[in-house]
Scaffold this motif. Structure first.
Motif, PDB file in Angstrom:
ATOM      1  N   SER A   1      40.677  45.432  47.131  1.00 32.27           N
ATOM      2  CA  SER A   1      40.008  44.230  46.631  1.00 32.27           C
ATOM      3  C   SER A   1      38.785  43.854  47.457  1.00 32.27           C
ATOM      4  CB  SER A   1      40.982  43.060  46.467  1.00 32.27           C
ATOM      5  OG  SER A   1      41.700  42.806  47.619  1.00 32.27           O
TER       6      SER A   1
ATOM      7  N   VAL B   1      45.228  44.866  45.537  1.00 31.07           N
ATOM      8  CA  VAL B   1      45.773  44.100  44.412  1.00 31.07           C
ATOM      9  C   VAL B   1      46.280  45.090  43.367  1.00 31.07           C
ATOM     10  CG1 VAL B   1      43.439  43.884  43.402  1.00 31.07           C
ATOM     11  CG2 VAL B   1      45.215  42.303  42.677  1.00 31.07           C
TER      12      VAL B   1
ATOM     13  N   THR C   1      40.540  38.353  43.218  1.00 26.81           N
ATOM     14  CA  THR C   1      41.122  37.953  44.502  1.00 26.81           C
ATOM     15  C   THR C   1      40.046  37.191  45.279  1.00 26.81           C
ATOM     16  OG1 THR C   1      40.344  39.939  45.607  1.00 26.81           O
ATOM     17  CG2 THR C   1      42.526  40.058  44.561  1.00 26.81           C
TER      18      THR C   1
ATOM     19  N   THR D   1      49.512  40.983  45.415  1.00 27.60           N
ATOM     20  CA  THR D   1      48.397  41.114  46.364  1.00 27.60           C
ATOM     21  C   THR D   1      49.002  41.245  47.748  1.00 27.60           C
ATOM     22  OG1 THR D   1      48.189  38.713  46.558  1.00 27.60           O
ATOM     23  CG2 THR D   1      46.696  39.795  45.025  1.00 27.60           C
TER      24      THR D   1
ATOM     25  N   HIS E   1      45.006  36.640  47.828  1.00 21.47           N
ATOM     26  CA  HIS E   1      45.722  36.468  46.559  1.00 21.47           C
ATOM     27  C   HIS E   1      44.727  36.364  45.401  1.00 21.47           C
ATOM     28  CE1 HIS E   1      45.018  32.564  48.447  1.00 21.47           C
ATOM     29  NE2 HIS E   1      44.889  32.067  47.236  1.00 21.47           N
ATOM     30  N   ASN E   2      45.244  36.450  44.196  1.00 20.70           N
ATOM     31  CA  ASN E   2      44.365  36.396  43.020  1.00 20.70           C
ATOM     32  C   ASN E   2      44.458  35.028  42.346  1.00 20.70           C
ATOM     33  OD1 ASN E   2      47.025  37.046  42.286  1.00 20.70           O
ATOM     34  ND2 ASN E   2      46.319  37.622  40.267  1.00 20.70           N
ATOM     35  N   GLY E   3      43.645  34.838  41.321  1.00 22.68           N
ATOM     36  CA  GLY E   3      43.618  33.553  40.624  1.00 22.68           C
ATOM     37  C   GLY E   3      42.273  32.870  40.756  1.00 22.68           C
TER      38      GLY E   3
ATOM     39  N   PRO F   1      44.937  28.500  37.323  1.00 24.44           N
ATOM     40  CA  PRO F   1      45.245  27.275  38.073  1.00 24.44           C
ATOM     41  C   PRO F   1      45.452  26.017  37.213  1.00 24.44           C
ATOM     42  CG  PRO F   1      43.457  28.469  39.103  1.00 24.44           C
ATOM     43  CD  PRO F   1      43.688  29.109  37.778  1.00 24.44           C
TER      44      PRO F   1
ATOM     45  N   MET G   1      49.383  31.575  34.588  1.00 22.37           N
ATOM     46  CA  MET G   1      48.304  32.542  34.379  1.00 22.37           C
ATOM     47  C   MET G   1      46.980  32.094  35.011  1.00 22.37           C
ATOM     48  SD  MET G   1      49.866  34.940  32.939  1.00 22.37           S
ATOM     49  CE  MET G   1      48.670  36.072  32.249  1.00 22.37           C
TER      50      MET G   1
END
Lengths: 125, 422
Positions: free
Chosen positions: A117, A71, B62, A55, B49-51, A14, A12
């Motif tokens: 996005s 996204v 993103t 994404t 990408h996301n996170g 890093p 979920m």
């Protein structure tokens, strides 16, 4: 009653907490190792119905770039991710676009919108 | 044209933008951010990408989304000027910055302080000496990422990824989503160099095999890559004869590390740290040269942009205070050493004023040399323990951040050491 213990990394965020998940008859009954409430939710989904964010990009006309990053507004079933990516390869939009604009509504009837996005202004050629 | 800026910021990525905003918040009246690309946001614009952003903005974003937030913070502020398409050619020790822009020509800017936020770049094939032919089809993962995510073409169809850094892992998934076949990811170390979540969601989800302790011993093909030969390596990372096997591919993506981009810093003759490849900085992110600050990947390569922003906000704040003459100069310097299993620690020194301000924070960012489980991170000054933090897992790929409690500042002597206790 079948009791199984599975070790998995939460994805979920890093931090990637290592979760120890107890599964009884296919149901998650205990989760340890998480450092936030998202861990047990992830573990339950991962055991029963894994979900992922998507994404990717769609083609855009009239922008400074030929691609617009998009996204999913929410998680999608993991086994449908490639279908959604494949569908989005055929989508083309027109600039200008604002961050958060809906690019595809309810993708493949999965109940999730695909949104832009980033901003992409109309580009003078 | 010559004007005096409070703060000149070299690089308009997340570090530069966060530094600009923080300098503005802390009272700087004339700030400029100089970016060489056609838009602000830096490398985040290609990291679709996301996170990103969970720590810093408390929401999951993103890369372009995170960049957007950073840009929103600086735009429409009279005190912050931004220049895109502008390449800084030279930064001089008197804080004169020479840059070139296609419309404005040669620019000479003068500052009271300068913040270096140039980020990092990828290590290339030449830098790691892969033997074999020199056919087309070998790219760094980041170059491929820019092609696929921004420019609209695919570098190839059958891919092998060398190195398990995060960009390589992210690209393994990205190429799979675009309908390519990713044959394998090869890592010379016995452990992965990317975030665990990326191993799970970028390799495992797409059934891409990860070969640890393996590397490429030859690249085949005359005009275009046709395949590679792989071998297992021993503890000294030397290929083991007899373990070779071939993998067919038309493209090799390299994800073999990032190098802070410090040509301008070297021109300034700043003290550099040979392990981080970045300038030596104090807790304010001030370098060895008075009035020059540095933050983000130019100081040490981060794995989270959130920490880049946090570090850049520190640099922005103290550059602003310095420009306004509000930073104490009555200081002593405390050296910070990484020992016993900790490979690098930033800052490498701490500037201790005679009177420590109430809002002073000393946060240490470090990387361990090898993976460990159930270790303790101990921060000491002489015999005084400043911090003792148990770590369930410590990996070289995941940066560790700790803050020295303010209550312990009075225990800081001449040196601080940061080490692991097994």
């Amino acid at each position: 009653m079948a009791v199984e213990t599975r070790v998995m990394n939460c994805i979920m965020c890093p931090m990637g907490c290592e979760l120890t998940v107890t599964i009884e008859d296919g149901n998650v009954t205990n989760v340890t190792g998480n450092t936030c409430p998202r861990g047990p939710i992830y573990a339950k989904n991962e055991v029963t119905a894994p979900k992922r964010m998507l994404t990717t990009t769609v083609a855009i006309e009239g922008g400074a770039l030929p691609l617009l990053p998009v996204v999913s507004a929410d998680v999608l079933p993991k086994e449908r991710i490639l279908d959604c990516a494949c569908y989005l390869r055929g989508v083309k939009v027109q600039a200008p676009v604002k961050t958060g604009d809906v690019i595809v509504e309810n993708i493949l009837d999965l109940g999730v919108n695909i949104i832009a996005s980033r901003d992409m202004e109309l580009h003078e050629q | 044209m010559s004007q005096l800026y409070d703060v000149i910021i070299v690089g308009g990525g997340p570090a530069g933008l966060s530094a600009a905003y923080s300098a503005w918040e802390n009272g700087a009246k004339k700030i400029i951010v100089i970016e060489r690309d056609r838009e602000l946001g830096g490398i985040l614009q290609q990291c679709i990408h996301n996170g990103f952003g969970l720590h810093h903005f408390k929401e999951e974003l993103t890369g372009p989304g995170y960049a957007h937030k950073c840009i929103e913070l600086v735009k429409d502020k009279l005190e912050i000027e931004t220049l895109v398409d502008t390449m800084v050619l030279d930064v001089q020790s008197n804080k004169t910055v020479i840059a070139v822009n296609p419309e404005k020509g040669l620019l000479k800017l003068e500052g009271k302080t300068v913040i270096l936020t140039m980020g990092c770049r990828e290590r290339t094939r030449g830098a790691i000496r892969i033997p074999g032919e020199r056919p087309a089809g070998v790219f760094t993962a980041g170059a491929a990422q820019r092609m696929v995510n921004m420019e609209g073409y695919l570098p190839g169809h059958k891919i092998v990824i060398l190195g398990s850094g995060d960009i390589g892992l992210i690209m393994a998934r990205r190429m799979s989503l675009e309908g390519c076949k990713v044959q394998a990811c090869l890592e010379i170390c016995p452990f992965s160099n990317g975030l665990t979540r990326n191993i799970v969601q970028c390799l495992n989800d797409y059934d891409i095999p990860l070969y640890l302790s393996h590397t490429i011993v030859a690249i085949h093909g005359e005009k275009r890559v046709t395949g590679i030969t792989v071998a297992k390596v021993d503890e000294r990372m030397t290929p083991i004869p007899g373990t070779e096997f071939d993998i067919e591919c038309d493209t090799v993506l390299l994800s073999v590390g990032l190098i802070p981009e410090n040509e301008l810093s070297r021109g300034l003759d700043l003290d550099m740290n040979p392990l981080t490849n970045g300038p030596v900085v104090d807790q304010h992110r001030e370098t060895s040269l008075d009035g020059f600050f540095a933050a983000g990947n130019v100081v040490h390569v981060h794995d989270l942009v959130d920490f880049v922003s946090e570090e850049a906000e520190i640099a922005g704040k103290y550059a602003a205070l310095k420009a306004q003459g509000k930073l104490s100069s009555d200081n002593r310097t405390v050296k910070v050493s990484a020992i016993d299993g900790v490979r690098t620690c930033v800052p490498q020194k701490i500037t201790m004023p005679a009177q420590i301000p109430a809002d002073e924070k000393i946060k240490l960012f470090m990387r361990v040399a090898a993976p460990h489980r159930k270790v303790k991170l101990v921060v000491k000054s002489g015999d005084n323990v400043l911090l003792n933090r148990p770590l369930p897992v410590a990996k070289p790929s995941e940066m560790i951040a700790v803050e020295i409690p303010a209550a312990k500042f009075n225990l800081i002597g001449e040196e601080i050491s940061v080490g692991l206790v097994l």
